[in-house]
Design a protein around this motif. Structure first.
Motif, short mmCIF file in Angstrom:
data_model
loop_
_atom_site.label_atom_id
_atom_site.label_comp_id
_atom_site.label_asym_id
_atom_site.label_seq_id
_atom_site.Cartn_x
_atom_site.Cartn_y
_atom_site.Cartn_z
N GLN A 69 8.43 -31.30 18.77
CA GLN A 69 9.33 -31.34 20.75
C GLN A 69 8.68 -29.93 20.87
O GLN A 69 7.82 -29.34 22.02
CB GLN A 69 10.47 -31.80 20.33
N ILE A 70 9.13 -28.81 20.71
CA ILE A 70 8.51 -27.31 20.70
C ILE A 70 7.21 -27.35 20.58
O ILE A 70 6.62 -26.60 21.64
CB ILE A 70 10.11 -26.76 19.89
N ALA A 71 6.58 -27.46 19.15
CA ALA A 71 5.50 -27.17 18.97
C ALA A 71 3.60 -27.63 19.84
O ALA A 71 3.64 -26.78 20.58
CB ALA A 71 5.33 -27.30 17.48
N THR A 72 4.94 -28.87 20.29
CA THR A 72 3.55 -29.17 21.82
C THR A 72 3.82 -28.03 22.58
O THR A 72 2.84 -27.39 23.24
CB THR A 72 3.93 -30.08 21.91
N VAL A 73 4.79 -27.97 23.24
CA VAL A 73 4.92 -27.03 24.18
C VAL A 73 4.21 -26.08 24.02
O VAL A 73 3.91 -25.18 24.90
CB VAL A 73 6.46 -27.06 24.98
N HIS A 74 5.47 -24.87 22.93
CA HIS A 74 5.04 -23.92 22.60
C HIS A 74 3.13 -23.60 21.83
O HIS A 74 2.58 -22.55 22.20
CB HIS A 74 5.52 -23.49 21.17
N GLY A 75 2.58 -24.54 21.44
CA GLY A 75 1.38 -24.34 21.36
C GLY A 75 0.32 -24.33 22.37
O GLY A 75 -0.22 -23.52 22.82
N ARG A 76 1.47 -25.07 23.38
CA ARG A 76 0.26 -25.00 24.72
C ARG A 76 0.37 -23.78 25.51
O ARG A 76 -0.42 -23.04 26.13
CB ARG A 76 0.88 -26.13 25.84
N SER A 77 1.69 -23.33 25.15
CA SER A 77 2.20 -22.17 26.02
C SER A 77 0.90 -20.92 24.80
O SER A 77 0.85 -19.66 25.56
CB SER A 77 3.26 -21.24 25.72
N ILE A 78 0.98 -20.70 24.03
CA ILE A 78 -0.04 -19.84 23.10
C ILE A 78 -1.30 -20.17 24.10
O ILE A 78 -1.79 -18.88 23.83
CB ILE A 78 0.31 -19.98 21.04
N ALA A 79 -1.62 -21.25 23.62
CA ALA A 79 -2.99 -21.09 23.98
C ALA A 79 -3.42 -20.36 25.67
O ALA A 79 -4.54 -20.20 25.50
CB ALA A 79 -3.36 -22.82 24.44
#
Length: 143
Positions: free
Chosen positions: A108-118
């Motif tokens: 759940q967090i990886a999806t949001v965090h990955g977008r944020s990193i990108a």
């Protein structure tokens, strides 16, 4: 040997960039069920086959001391995010396994965090990202 003054300026720039970006990215975890350290543990564990890793491999990937990692893992076991058992191949070691709840919280967090990193890293071109990766890996290998 490179110019000392230039080396110090580059180091300071790298350090400040990392600190500022990490501070910004910490906001990704403000309203989540995981801390950044717990996320980092689950990131490491879920990359291994069967979502199981040796505790020493988790520790090697973390930026905190071995006793701190052990305490963190024990807290995550108590919360039902991880399971821990003795390593059958190393009597002194332990294995940690991401539970379904831990894997779900991580994803759940990886999806949001990955977008944020990108989004944050989109300031750099693909060529610059490759160059940054090569340069940081070169620095890490020299230590």
């Amino acid at each position: 040997m490179s110019d000392r003054k230039l080396a110090l300026a580059a180091w300071e720039s790298l350090f400040r960039a990392q600190h500022e970006i990490f501070t910004e990215m910490s906001e990704d975890f403000d309203s989540t069920a995981l801390s950044t350290a717990e996320y980092d543990v689950l990131l490491t564990v879920t990359r291994f086959e069967s979502r199981t890793a040796r505790l020493r491999d988790v520790t090697a990937n973390m930026l905190i001391s071995q006793p701190s990692v052990s305490r963190l893992v024990d807290r995550m076991v108590a919360r039902g995010l991880l399971e821990k058992c003795q390593d059958p191949e190393d009597g002194r070691g332990s294995l940690v396994h991401a539970t379904e709840a831990g894997t779900r919280a991580f994803r759940q967090i990886a999806t949001v965090h990955g977008r944020s990193i990108a989004v944050r890293m989109s300031r750099l071109s693909d060529d610059e990202l490759r160059q940054l990766t090569a340069l940081t890996e070169k620095l890490r290998k020299s230590s």
